[in-house]
Scaffold this motif. Structure first.
Motif, short mmCIF file in Angstrom:
data_model
loop_
_atom_site.label_atom_id
_atom_site.label_comp_id
_atom_site.label_asym_id
_atom_site.label_seq_id
_atom_site.Cartn_x
_atom_site.Cartn_y
_atom_site.Cartn_z
N ARG A 133 14.56 0.58 36.47
CA ARG A 133 13.30 0.32 36.98
C ARG A 133 13.28 0.99 38.39
NH1 ARG A 133 9.41 0.17 39.00
NH2 ARG A 133 7.72 -1.14 39.49
N ARG A 134 14.20 1.15 39.19
CA ARG A 134 14.19 1.71 40.15
C ARG A 134 13.97 3.49 39.89
NH1 ARG A 134 19.01 0.67 42.14
NH2 ARG A 134 18.25 -1.50 42.79
N ILE A 135 14.57 3.99 38.96
CA ILE A 135 14.41 5.36 38.74
C ILE A 135 12.96 5.55 38.06
CG2 ILE A 135 15.36 6.93 36.99
CD1 ILE A 135 17.97 5.92 36.90
N ALA A 136 12.53 4.70 37.28
CA ALA A 136 11.23 4.71 36.81
C ALA A 136 10.13 4.96 37.83
CB ALA A 136 10.86 3.32 35.84
N GLU A 137 10.57 4.57 39.00
CA GLU A 137 9.19 4.34 39.98
C GLU A 137 8.91 5.94 40.30
OE1 GLU A 137 6.96 2.34 42.68
OE2 GLU A 137 8.32 1.54 41.42
N ALA A 138 9.49 6.91 40.23
CA ALA A 138 9.22 8.13 40.71
C ALA A 138 8.05 8.37 39.45
CB ALA A 138 10.25 9.31 40.46
N ALA A 139 8.00 7.97 38.27
CA ALA A 139 7.10 8.41 37.39
C ALA A 139 5.48 7.85 37.77
CB ALA A 139 7.32 8.06 35.92
N ILE A 140 5.61 6.63 38.64
CA ILE A 140 4.28 5.93 38.78
C ILE A 140 3.76 6.52 39.96
CG2 ILE A 140 3.53 3.79 39.20
CD1 ILE A 140 5.94 2.48 37.88
N ARG A 141 2.91 7.61 40.11
CA ARG A 141 2.18 8.27 40.99
C ARG A 141 1.08 8.88 40.55
NH1 ARG A 141 3.85 11.29 37.18
NH2 ARG A 141 3.70 13.50 37.37
N PRO A 142 0.15 9.17 41.43
CA PRO A 142 -1.01 10.01 40.87
C PRO A 142 -0.69 11.08 39.91
CG PRO A 142 -1.25 9.26 43.25
CD PRO A 142 0.12 9.10 42.87
N TRP A 143 -1.30 11.42 38.90
CA TRP A 143 -1.11 12.62 38.30
C TRP A 143 -2.61 13.22 37.68
CZ3 TRP A 143 1.33 8.30 35.68
CH2 TRP A 143 0.39 7.70 34.78
N LYS A 144 -2.42 14.65 37.46
CA LYS A 144 -3.66 15.21 37.19
C LYS A 144 -3.72 15.17 35.58
CE LYS A 144 -5.80 19.57 36.58
NZ LYS A 144 -5.77 20.90 36.69
N PRO A 145 -4.71 14.35 34.97
CA PRO A 145 -4.80 14.10 33.50
C PRO A 145 -4.71 15.56 32.89
CG PRO A 145 -6.31 12.68 34.55
CD PRO A 145 -5.84 13.66 35.58
N VAL A 146 -4.04 15.62 31.64
CA VAL A 146 -4.20 16.61 30.84
C VAL A 146 -4.32 15.90 29.44
CG1 VAL A 146 -2.71 18.35 32.23
CG2 VAL A 146 -1.59 16.86 30.60
N PHE A 147 -4.50 16.76 28.31
CA PHE A 147 -4.38 16.47 26.82
C PHE A 147 -3.08 16.11 26.66
CE2 PHE A 147 -6.50 17.42 22.58
CZ PHE A 147 -5.88 16.31 21.88
N THR A 148 -2.47 14.79 26.18
CA THR A 148 -1.00 14.67 26.03
C THR A 148 -1.18 14.35 24.49
OG1 THR A 148 -1.63 12.43 26.96
CG2 THR A 148 -0.70 14.13 28.34
N HIS A 149 -0.22 14.46 23.71
CA HIS A 149 0.10 13.68 22.70
C HIS A 149 0.47 12.22 22.69
CE1 HIS A 149 2.53 12.58 19.00
NE2 HIS A 149 1.90 13.66 18.28
N GLY A 150 1.01 11.80 23.32
CA GLY A 150 1.37 10.47 23.84
C GLY A 150 2.45 9.79 23.29
N ASP A 151 2.98 10.52 22.26
CA ASP A 151 4.41 9.87 21.63
C ASP A 151 4.93 11.10 20.79
OD1 ASP A 151 6.28 8.10 20.50
OD2 ASP A 151 4.86 7.67 19.02
N LEU A 152 5.49 12.04 21.91
CA LEU A 152 5.93 13.31 21.29
C LEU A 152 7.37 13.34 21.23
CD1 LEU A 152 4.59 16.26 20.75
CD2 LEU A 152 5.22 16.83 23.18
N GLN A 153 7.85 12.22 20.45
CA GLN A 153 9.14 12.16 20.09
C GLN A 153 9.52 13.41 19.05
OE1 GLN A 153 10.31 8.88 17.74
NE2 GLN A 153 8.22 8.23 18.40
#
Length: 242
Positions: A133-153
């Motif tokens: 959860r501490r590591i994940a904090e870095a991903a929770i920030r404003p981002w510029k939206p782009v066209f994402t696949h959303g599940d690109l595994q």
């Protein structure tokens, strides 16, 4: 007579294969609409839609094989991984789809709920959840939206030799964080991140990608358990963050 093979099935949807045709059955009309629309808009190869009669979407099989599977070594070439990165960049540079995506606040709220569930139900040790959860904090920030696949595994990206032949399963597509797609693609295959970034052709924040690895795992384990899938590969990634 062609054999009917169950490719994947859970409480929300199912995919069957009959010869070279895949039949996706999804009773959520809105989600199915997103998948069909995203494939029509995406500037990368996608399966051909043969016909659609809700709740069934019939798709032609793609040539080649998936880049790999989470929890197993990938035999795909470095060039194929780079090509996957290039395909992701082409998608992210395309016009945004017209439907909304999730905001950072929504992602954080969902994450907190999943962390509480993992600890309360004893699915993961508290220190594993707390660290990720501490590591994940870095991903929770404003981002510029782009066209994402959303599940690109990696099971959703097909290659033939060094070429990407198509990307499947677009039901989670929408505006989002580009680094989430790159993180999903390389989850459990950190050694391939350099190849993907080389193909992507842009500077990326590696700390944010690592944050999305943790965030995706924390957010996915419960869903896998409740839909009768083995969560061990995702749990292994979370434990490796310690």
């Amino acid at each position: 007579m062609e054999e009917v093979k169950v490719v994947v099935a859970h409480h929300e949807r199912a995919t069957l294969r009959v010869g070279d045709v895949f039949l996706k059955i999804d009773t959520d009309r809105a989600r199915a609409d997103v998948e069909a629309a995203a494939m029509a808009m995406a500037p990368v190869p996608t399966p051909e839609i043969l016909w659609r009669k809700p709740p069934v979407l019939a798709l032609a099989a793609l040539p080649g094989t998936a880049l790999g599977r989470l929890g197993e070594p990938s035999t795909a070439s470095a060039a194929a991984w780079a090509a996957a990165g290039a395909a992701a960049r082409k998608l992210h540079d395309a016009p945004l789809p017209p439907w909304p995506g999730r905001s950072p606040d929504e992602v954080e709220s969902e994450l907190d709920g999943e962390c509480d569930w993992l600890v309360t139900n004893g699915v993961l040790p508290t220190d594993v959840v707390t660290r990720n959860r501490r590591i994940a904090e870095a991903a929770i920030r404003p981002w510029k939206p782009v066209f994402t696949h959303g599940d690109l595994q990696i099971t959703h990206v097909f290659a033939d030799g060094d070429e990407i032949t198509g990307v499947i399963d677009w039901s989670e597509a929408g505006p989002g964080d580009a680094l989430f797609d790159l993180a999903t693609l390389t989850l459990g295959h950190e050694e391939r991140l350099g190849d993907v970034i080389a193909g992507y052709g842009a500077d990326v924040d590696l700390d944010v990608i690592r944050a999305w690895w943790s965030l995706r795992g924390l957010r996915t384990v419960r869903w896998l358990i409740e839909h009768d899938f083995d969560p061990w590969p995702e749990i292994a990634v979370l434990k490796s963050r310690l």
